[in-house]
Design a protein around this motif. Structure first.
Motif, PDB file in Angstrom:
ATOM      1  N   PHE A   1      37.387  31.259  28.778  1.00  0.00           N
ATOM      2  CA  PHE A   1      36.564  31.505  27.815  1.00  0.00           C
ATOM      3  C   PHE A   1      37.491  32.023  26.491  1.00  0.00           C
ATOM      4  O   PHE A   1      38.620  32.520  26.491  1.00  0.00           O
ATOM      5  CB  PHE A   1      35.936  32.798  28.028  1.00  0.00           C
ATOM      6  CG  PHE A   1      36.179  34.135  28.075  1.00  0.00           C
ATOM      7  CD1 PHE A   1      36.281  34.993  27.088  1.00  0.00           C
ATOM      8  CD2 PHE A   1      36.790  34.372  29.416  1.00  0.00           C
ATOM      9  CE1 PHE A   1      36.901  36.426  27.375  1.00  0.00           C
ATOM     10  CE2 PHE A   1      37.271  35.634  29.674  1.00  0.00           C
ATOM     11  CZ  PHE A   1      37.243  36.579  28.567  1.00  0.00           C
TER      12      PHE A   1
ATOM     13  N   SER B   1      38.912  33.376  22.967  1.00  0.00           N
ATOM     14  CA  SER B   1      39.285  34.480  21.907  1.00  0.00           C
ATOM     15  C   SER B   1      40.151  34.109  20.873  1.00  0.00           C
ATOM     16  O   SER B   1      41.390  34.220  20.980  1.00  0.00           O
ATOM     17  CB  SER B   1      39.906  35.673  22.881  1.00  0.00           C
ATOM     18  OG  SER B   1      40.016  36.729  22.177  1.00  0.00           O
TER      19      SER B   1
ATOM     20  N   ASN C   1      30.375  34.785  35.999  1.00  0.00           N
ATOM     21  CA  ASN C   1      30.409  34.648  34.656  1.00  0.00           C
ATOM     22  C   ASN C   1      31.883  35.236  34.457  1.00  0.00           C
ATOM     23  O   ASN C   1      32.229  36.194  34.722  1.00  0.00           O
ATOM     24  CB  ASN C   1      29.399  35.340  33.942  1.00  0.00           C
ATOM     25  CG  ASN C   1      29.658  35.613  32.383  1.00  0.00           C
ATOM     26  OD1 ASN C   1      30.774  36.240  31.810  1.00  0.00           O
ATOM     27  ND2 ASN C   1      29.018  34.756  31.470  1.00  0.00           N
ATOM     28  N   GLU C   2      32.688  34.380  34.000  1.00  0.00           N
ATOM     29  CA  GLU C   2      34.119  34.845  33.698  1.00  0.00           C
ATOM     30  C   GLU C   2      34.237  36.113  32.784  1.00  0.00           C
ATOM     31  O   GLU C   2      34.971  37.131  32.953  1.00  0.00           O
ATOM     32  CB  GLU C   2      35.221  33.632  33.019  1.00  0.00           C
ATOM     33  CG  GLU C   2      36.565  34.012  33.117  1.00  0.00           C
ATOM     34  CD  GLU C   2      37.399  32.902  32.615  1.00  0.00           C
ATOM     35  OE1 GLU C   2      38.573  33.001  32.797  1.00  0.00           O
ATOM     36  OE2 GLU C   2      36.889  31.927  32.171  1.00  0.00           O
ATOM     37  N   THR C   3      33.468  36.273  31.681  1.00  0.00           N
ATOM     38  CA  THR C   3      33.752  37.479  31.038  1.00  0.00           C
ATOM     39  C   THR C   3      32.973  38.701  31.642  1.00  0.00           C
ATOM     40  O   THR C   3      33.959  39.769  31.650  1.00  0.00           O
ATOM     41  CB  THR C   3      32.822  37.294  29.552  1.00  0.00           C
ATOM     42  OG1 THR C   3      33.139  36.109  28.808  1.00  0.00           O
ATOM     43  CG2 THR C   3      33.104  38.511  28.785  1.00  0.00           C
TER      44      THR C   3
ATOM     45  N   TRP D   1      36.058  39.729  34.261  1.00  0.00           N
ATOM     46  CA  TRP D   1      37.283  40.561  33.637  1.00  0.00           C
ATOM     47  C   TRP D   1      36.812  41.829  33.397  1.00  0.00           C
ATOM     48  O   TRP D   1      37.542  42.796  33.473  1.00  0.00           O
ATOM     49  CB  TRP D   1      37.951  39.593  32.393  1.00  0.00           C
ATOM     50  CG  TRP D   1      38.698  38.501  32.993  1.00  0.00           C
ATOM     51  CD1 TRP D   1      38.301  37.006  32.858  1.00  0.00           C
ATOM     52  CD2 TRP D   1      39.797  38.570  34.015  1.00  0.00           C
ATOM     53  NE1 TRP D   1      39.163  36.162  33.356  1.00  0.00           N
ATOM     54  CE2 TRP D   1      40.133  36.943  34.115  1.00  0.00           C
ATOM     55  CE3 TRP D   1      40.791  39.366  34.420  1.00  0.00           C
ATOM     56  CZ2 TRP D   1      41.182  36.560  34.988  1.00  0.00           C
ATOM     57  CZ3 TRP D   1      41.698  39.121  35.134  1.00  0.00           C
ATOM     58  CH2 TRP D   1      42.008  37.673  35.375  1.00  0.00           C
ATOM     59  N   SER D   2      35.555  41.961  32.908  1.00  0.00           N
ATOM     60  CA  SER D   2      35.331  43.272  32.485  1.00  0.00           C
ATOM     61  C   SER D   2      34.990  44.144  33.633  1.00  0.00           C
ATOM     62  O   SER D   2      35.280  45.642  33.697  1.00  0.00           O
ATOM     63  CB  SER D   2      33.897  43.193  31.773  1.00  0.00           C
ATOM     64  OG  SER D   2      33.345  44.413  31.339  1.00  0.00           O
TER      65      SER D   2
ATOM     66  N   ASN E   1      41.677  43.144  29.947  1.00  0.00           N
ATOM     67  CA  ASN E   1      41.561  42.315  28.901  1.00  0.00           C
ATOM     68  C   ASN E   1      42.262  40.959  29.189  1.00  0.00           C
ATOM     69  O   ASN E   1      43.441  41.493  28.884  1.00  0.00           O
ATOM     70  CB  ASN E   1      41.795  42.753  27.416  1.00  0.00           C
ATOM     71  CG  ASN E   1      41.641  41.757  26.366  1.00  0.00           C
ATOM     72  OD1 ASN E   1      41.819  40.742  26.428  1.00  0.00           O
ATOM     73  ND2 ASN E   1      41.238  42.405  25.096  1.00  0.00           N
TER      74      ASN E   1
END
Length: 139
Positions: free
Chosen positions: A48, A50, A84-86, A89-90, A95
Motif C-alpha cells: 500500500f 505512502s 487488509n495489509e494496512t 501492520w497496524s 509502521n
C-alpha cells in the motif's frame, strides 16, 4: 502586480519504476522477522502507498519497490497477504514504511556486516518495545 504560484500536485507520481538494487533482497533474508524475531524469513513487500515515505504503491501486476520489503517469517508473510495489509501492520504495531526506509538506509550507508548488526539491533529493539521479544529457546 501580484504574482501567483501555480498549484502543483502535493505528491506527483514518478514516471518510471525504481531500479533494482542488486543484493538488497538477499540481505533482507539475513535479518530476523520484524514481527516474531525468527531467523528464517521471506522478503515481504509492502504494497500500500505512502507518498509521505516515498512509496507510491505498485502498478497493476507488479511488486512494490524492493526498498519497501521487510523480513517476515513464512507464517506472518502469509498472514500479511490474507488480510487488509494496512490492518495487518497496524495489528502488529509496525509502521512498515518507516521501518523499510530505516533498513534500506542502513544497507545503503554501511558495509554489510555493520548494516546487518545495526538492522538486527533495530528489529530486536522494536520487538522489545512491543513486548514481542522471543526467548532464545524459541529462535
Amino acid at each position: 502586480m501580484a504574482f501567483q504560484i501555480a498549484p502543483r500536485p502535493l505528491n506527483p507520481i514518478p514516471s518510471k519504476r525504481p531500479q533494482k538494487r542488486k543484493g538488497y533482497l538477499s540481505w533482507i533474508h539475513t535479518l530476523p522477522c520484524v514481527v516474531t524475531g525468527q531467523s528464517t524469513v521471506q522478503a515481504a513487500h509492502v504494497s500500500f502507498a505512502s507518498p509521505w515515505h516515498g512509496h507510491y504503491g505498485r502498478g497493476k501486476g507488479t511488486k512494490a519497490p524492493d526498498r519497501f520489503a521487510l523480513p517476515l517469517c513464512e507464517a506472518e508473510h502469509t498472514r500479511q497477504h490474507s488480510m487488509n495489509e494496512t490492518a495487518y501492520w497496524s495489528s502488529v504495531g509496525i509502521n512498515p514504511h518507516e521501518l523499510a526506509n530505516t533498513l534500506f538506509g542502513l544497507w545503503s550507508d554501511y558495509e554489510e556486516y555493520e548494516a546487518t548488526e545495526r538492522a538486527t539491533s533495530r528489529i530486536l529493539s522494536g520487538l522489545a518495545a512491543n513486548d514481542r521479544l522471543p526467548s532464545r529457546d524459541t529462535l
